[in-house]
Design an enzyme around this catalytic site. Sequence first.
Site, PDB file in Angstrom:
ATOM      1  N   ASP A 185       0.850  -1.187   0.000  1.00  0.00           N
ATOM      2  CA  ASP A 185       0.000   0.000   0.000  1.00  0.00           C
ATOM      3  C   ASP A 185       0.886   1.238   0.000  1.00  0.00           C
ATOM      4  O   ASP A 185       1.873   1.304   0.752  1.00  0.00           O
ATOM      5  CB  ASP A 185      -0.889  -0.023   1.249  1.00  0.00           C
ATOM      6  CG  ASP A 185      -1.872   1.133   1.278  1.00  0.00           C
ATOM      7  OD1 ASP A 185      -2.999   0.947   0.807  1.00  0.00           O
ATOM      8  OD2 ASP A 185      -1.495   2.205   1.786  1.00  0.00           O
ATOM      9  N   ASN A 193      -2.741  13.016  -2.699  1.00  0.00           N
ATOM     10  CA  ASN A 193      -3.780  13.572  -3.567  1.00  0.00           C
ATOM     11  C   ASN A 193      -4.212  14.958  -3.097  1.00  0.00           C
ATOM     12  O   ASN A 193      -4.452  15.862  -3.910  1.00  0.00           O
ATOM     13  CB  ASN A 193      -4.994  12.637  -3.598  1.00  0.00           C
ATOM     14  CG  ASN A 193      -4.832  11.504  -4.595  1.00  0.00           C
ATOM     15  OD1 ASN A 193      -4.140  11.641  -5.593  1.00  0.00           O
ATOM     16  ND2 ASN A 193      -5.455  10.371  -4.323  1.00  0.00           N
ATOM     17  N   HIS A 198      -5.431  15.174  -7.858  1.00  0.00           N
ATOM     18  CA  HIS A 198      -5.741  13.807  -8.287  1.00  0.00           C
ATOM     19  C   HIS A 198      -5.046  13.408  -9.592  1.00  0.00           C
ATOM     20  O   HIS A 198      -4.709  12.243  -9.779  1.00  0.00           O
ATOM     21  CB  HIS A 198      -7.255  13.621  -8.414  1.00  0.00           C
ATOM     22  CG  HIS A 198      -7.946  13.555  -7.086  1.00  0.00           C
ATOM     23  ND1 HIS A 198      -7.984  12.412  -6.324  1.00  0.00           N
ATOM     24  CD2 HIS A 198      -8.587  14.513  -6.361  1.00  0.00           C
ATOM     25  CE1 HIS A 198      -8.641  12.643  -5.201  1.00  0.00           C
ATOM     26  NE2 HIS A 198      -9.025  13.921  -5.197  1.00  0.00           N
ATOM     27  N   ASP A 202      -2.771  10.158  -9.985  1.00  0.00           N
ATOM     28  CA  ASP A 202      -2.829   9.123 -11.028  1.00  0.00           C
ATOM     29  C   ASP A 202      -1.439   8.856 -11.599  1.00  0.00           C
ATOM     30  O   ASP A 202      -1.056   7.706 -11.835  1.00  0.00           O
ATOM     31  CB  ASP A 202      -3.764   9.554 -12.165  1.00  0.00           C
ATOM     32  CG  ASP A 202      -5.227   9.526 -11.754  1.00  0.00           C
ATOM     33  OD1 ASP A 202      -5.539   8.949 -10.686  1.00  0.00           O
ATOM     34  OD2 ASP A 202      -6.057  10.087 -12.498  1.00  0.00           O
ATOM     35  N   GLU A 229      -4.923   2.472  -3.936  1.00  0.00           N
ATOM     36  CA  GLU A 229      -3.461   2.601  -3.941  1.00  0.00           C
ATOM     37  C   GLU A 229      -2.764   1.311  -3.501  1.00  0.00           C
ATOM     38  O   GLU A 229      -1.587   1.324  -3.149  1.00  0.00           O
ATOM     39  CB  GLU A 229      -3.027   3.761  -3.032  1.00  0.00           C
ATOM     40  CG  GLU A 229      -3.317   3.562  -1.560  1.00  0.00           C
ATOM     41  CD  GLU A 229      -4.682   4.084  -1.135  1.00  0.00           C
ATOM     42  OE1 GLU A 229      -4.821   4.430   0.049  1.00  0.00           O
ATOM     43  OE2 GLU A 229      -5.598   4.150  -1.978  1.00  0.00           O
TER      44      GLU A 229
END
Length: 312
Positions: A185, A193, A198, A202, A229
């Site tokens: 993770d 973010n 965002h 990405d 994630e």
Amino acid sequence: MSDDAAPLSVDTAVYKTLLESTQAIPWRIDWETMCFSYIGPQIERLLGWSQGSWIGIDDWVERMHPEDRERVVGFCVAQSKAGVDHEADYRALKADGSYVWIRDVVHVVRKDDGEVEALIGFMFDISERKKNEEKLLRLQRELEELSYQDGLTGVANRRLLDSILESEWASARRSGQPLSFIMLDIDCFKQYNDHYGHLAGDDCLRRVAHSLGSSIVRPRDLLARFGGEEFALVLPETDLEAACQVAERCRAALSDEAIPHRASDVSHLVTVSMGVATAYPAEGGIPASLIEQADRRLYRAKQSGRDRIVAE
């Protein structure tokens, strides 16, 4: 010639004209001699071979693609001997050395005693149809690949992960080999973010996936996006010690990627937490238990301060 025979001659000429005006190529082979008693003149337009060059069945066989020959000839001979009408698709050799896809539709003519007398049929040019079929198959393969691929990162998605894990579990159960699973993770990804946006998030996921992918060296090892994630690795025939080495390699690769993360509570760079688990399917259990064990260890890694590997 008798009065009764005259109409028959006219009909035969009419039928011949009709047959030779179609795109389909009519033909007839005498069963006893295996020689052509007729083939339509359209054959020269399609394949380039003259009408008179089609003498016997060997001409048909030799003017067929070598990869299709055994399959098609064996099938057609068997069906003809059994008296069964049939059809076959194959690539026919043209006089210029190229190939064209043909569909041969065959009718078996029998004598009164049931013995095969002749084969009659039509050859159809199906090249355009084959092109469309191949295009459709290619599109279907591409769609299938996309259905197993994570749209954002390009690595395997959860659907493929579950399928491969099931398959490798069954393989390990048969072989007695270990199967390892790594759950990881990205640390403080929500903060990433919130801080960078965002779109940057990405891009971060893509870069993490790329760096993890570079750590995989064996063809059967699988990297997949588990969700959000989280990523996962399936490592067949890998014990716990070897799996931990893979996990360390992943951490090193991500460290080399050096993705800035100013909002992290752990580091000024993006880091990951990992849970590593190993099972011996031959001893029992189910794949879900391996995922659950790795997930519990991932949770402990995050609770213990993140940016670490927990394997016990």
